[in-house]
Design an enzyme around this catalytic site. Structure first.
Site, PDB file in Angstrom:
ATOM      1  CG  HIS C  16      -1.897  -1.039   1.361  1.00 11.13           C
ATOM      2  ND1 HIS C  16      -2.116  -1.739   2.523  1.00 11.13           N
ATOM      3  CD2 HIS C  16      -2.777  -1.541   0.454  1.00 11.13           C
ATOM      4  CE1 HIS C  16      -3.078  -2.622   2.334  1.00 11.13           C
ATOM      5  NE2 HIS C  16      -3.495  -2.516   1.088  1.00 11.13           N
ATOM      6  CE  LYS C  40     -18.558  -7.070   4.542  1.00  6.05           C
ATOM      7  NZ  LYS C  40     -17.953  -6.778   3.246  1.00  6.05           N
ATOM      8  NE  ARG C  92      -1.807  -7.679  -4.253  1.00 10.83           N
ATOM      9  CZ  ARG C  92      -2.101  -8.637  -3.381  1.00 10.83           C
ATOM     10  NH1 ARG C  92      -1.212  -8.978  -2.480  1.00 10.83           N
ATOM     11  NH2 ARG C  92      -3.276  -9.231  -3.415  1.00 10.83           N
ATOM     12  CB  SER C 129      -4.112  -6.412   5.038  1.00 10.19           C
ATOM     13  OG  SER C 129      -3.665  -5.131   4.672  1.00 10.19           O
TER      14      SER C 129
END
Lengths: 183, 183, 183, 183, 183, 183
Positions: C16, C40, C92, C129
């Site tokens: 990031h 969430k 990516r 992450s």
């Protein structure tokens, strides 16, 4: 519903046969159409006529399958020779899926022709006409990956190429004054 | 921030136009650069000058877009002609994403040039210059998939090719002693 | 042109940071926006406030980057908080490219919001992450794959979890009548 | 030839409708079958009965399409309810192609059931039921991406959820002794 | 276990070297085999002998690596020159994975030869021999992306090509009557 | 060279067996290691001990294969239990290739552990443990897609689940006052 299975079939493989056999059970009639392009003619291993002969030989046991040919845009063929039919294409687990989708969207856009996809069995995932030609050119055994008609034609072509190379060698050996190419 | 939109544009498509129009809103100035390679010159349908003319015709309504050309490495162009600009590339839903990433990483590595990607609208996912050329060569209608300037140029090129083939036929018919090729 | 870099950043990784640093050179201002969803909330390792703190700590050296948060649809945020800005996303080499395209097309469709993609350096291709959280939960060293602010927060969280487990064990050892779970 | 179009349809999208409409022209009869799984029942936005109602509402204009349901393996449904039919699946430019192939090969292996794929129009490439539910849950407008029957049901569900939240708030305001949650 | 690392190596890149160095630690012996095809000979930048020399120069520090060559099917080489060895191939994050799988399945099918894959480091993801050749042909610096032996050979080849072009120009300048081509 | 084949093996499939059998010919010793995670324990169909028993039953004919287990990071296992060994992973034609690469790069980065990939036969391309469990839960026949030890365990588990449901029904029938759930 009828279906058109277009391709160059240079030559037809067991993967093509697998798709064709499954399609013959789903559709009322399937036309295998060898698409040819005058400008690309020299790039094929088999002539248009040879490819159609191999196809006819390989599909005699499928009564609702017939062999045809066309030189032009597939959408023109669909509109004039097979109105109301769908285009049939095989999908392989290892394949150029994105290219297939691109062509199919294009045919829908420019000719309102719908494409239907059927999967080849996983065991044919790695088989393509170009790889078959490459292996056969080295004398490799491809008989398990093509129908009999293709295997016979590939053997003939390989024998011709071999004879040609032998003849060339013989010719060279009779012209000793010519410098022998190193490799 | 300025952007450079490189490509061969043989010819520019509606997909390219879509990316360019969106980019013209995001960047201060966009330069459409026709990359040419002396060794590949014969392989294009349109000459470098024709491609630039089509581009100029297609982008007159976009005041911050200009047309340029370069023969060499893109990173050299970026360093000397457009220092501080970014490279702009379009992404299609059905496209060679991995190739795009590879080129972009390479340009970052050898020339410290950054690439920014914008998506073409999904309706242009299946449109590419090579497919446009293929369809147009058969006289197919591509006017919905290219800007007007490209469509006009493609029609002219098709008419020229047609005239050439007719002239050839005529020439042959005046030389009856020569065997008429079949097919 | 301003850009919004949305994500959950739980926590921000070196991938990031790489995208953000490059974007800070291309755009006039970049807003890193932590998107949160009340439903969430329990599924994150760090709270919304912690994630924003880590982001602020990691971006102090980038003067044109600011940190924000939003609970709702990204297109609503773009329309009301950042009108005229573009959405920024990292690509990516090894990533869920198709998912990114799908979201970007959707945001264009429902909110007329444009997305611009920048590539992360290849060395961060494998960093995400979720993998960082997994490794850190076992006490693995992730300091090379996250900025310092994330590494410090991950160490604190790991130490807390360890202390909690120890406290539980201790509590159990004081309650011998309770059957010890075998595992 | 008849076709079975299986799915969870929670709810049916314009992408599904596009595939279904094309299939209705190719096949003699198409059965849209809502597959349900007792163990996953709570995870859907609409109940099985609601999903079937929406489907019936969306397909009334397609005379050769009927709606059905089944709780079990698709191959058992094909063998007992639709012997001789093929499975129909839509392909999207941006989609989980590999997952589709995996399921189709599995259905061929365990139940001798053949799958036929049709492409959704490129404009629906980015539409999926899960994204529709996500957007609608925030009150976003999805009316262009789903048939009317789905849009109406989504609006009702959103209004119910809103009313429920308001009722909860009201209840809380009558119980001042209870600590108000922050967030 | 021994491994054979086949390829055209025109020339060997840092990505190849990375795979080779890792493989030399895993396998007892690794043979780098330059596959050549008489029909494709003219299409390479370096001759077979040059490519083998570069490989030898680049692998002197790896005692269990040797360089070989073969003109024919890889499976024939495996069967007769390296019975019991496995084929070694590198995988790149950005690469033609499906093509690799296709070839590997084919080699298993026609020659019972097993393929083992090792990943190149992510930093070489974008490096390929063809891109190296392209950049070097414009005089671009590729020294970070190839071993020294390749870099030296590329510089020599570039200098030769430059000298050749200069000689051609000189020849033209001595024939002023001939029209100078515009570009 | 020794190899470690990590996974959850819930249960081992014919695809896993295919990779394992090929690896046992290539490597001196292969350790099949069931990775377990205390936090995910309840999500498996078979307990850790059951999965290891099935693995032992399925690999008795492979003398250089042994079964092990580890709860933690794979790189810690490699460093302490199998120093010098490589990680072994299977590649499927239809599979999550990018995820595999991501994990492998991560293991190289954080633990200097090398991963070697071997392809499963194309006929197992569509087989995964999760699909096996899904089919078996409906009483479908999976005996061709798993080794005998897995098939037997799946049948036992299915019979237990059936007995449990029957017992529940019986219990309900004895409590007529309770409202029968509609479904």
């Amino acid at each position: 519903m009828n279906a058109v299975f277009p391709g160059s079939f240079d030559p037809i493989t067991s993967g093509h046969m697998d798709v064709l056999t499954r399609a013959a059970k789903i559709f009322d009639r399937v036309t295998v159409t060898v698409m040819h392009n005058a400008r690309k003619q020299g790039r094929h291993l088999f002539t248009l006529e040879e490819r159609m002969d191999i196809l006819r030989g390989a599909t005699t046991h499928l009564p609702n399958v017939r062999v045809d040919t066309f030189g032009g845009l597939l959408v023109d063929y669909m509109a004039h020779q097979e109105p109301g039919s769908v285009i049939l294409r095989g999908l392989r687990a290892v394949s150029d899926y994105e290219y297939e989708l691109q062509i199919a969207h294009l045919n829908r856009q420019i000719g309102d022709a719908e494409t239907v996809f059927i999967m080849a069995a996983t065991r044919w995932s790695f088989v393509s006409s170009s790889m078959i030609r490459e292996i056969a050119s080295y004398g490799g055994d491809v008989s398990e990956m093509v129908p009999r008609a293709s295997a016979a034609a590939l053997r003939r072509r390989h024998a011709e190429a071999y004879a040609e190379r032998e003849a060339e060698k013989h010719e060279h050996s009779e012209t000793p004054q010519r410098e022998q190419p190193g490799h």
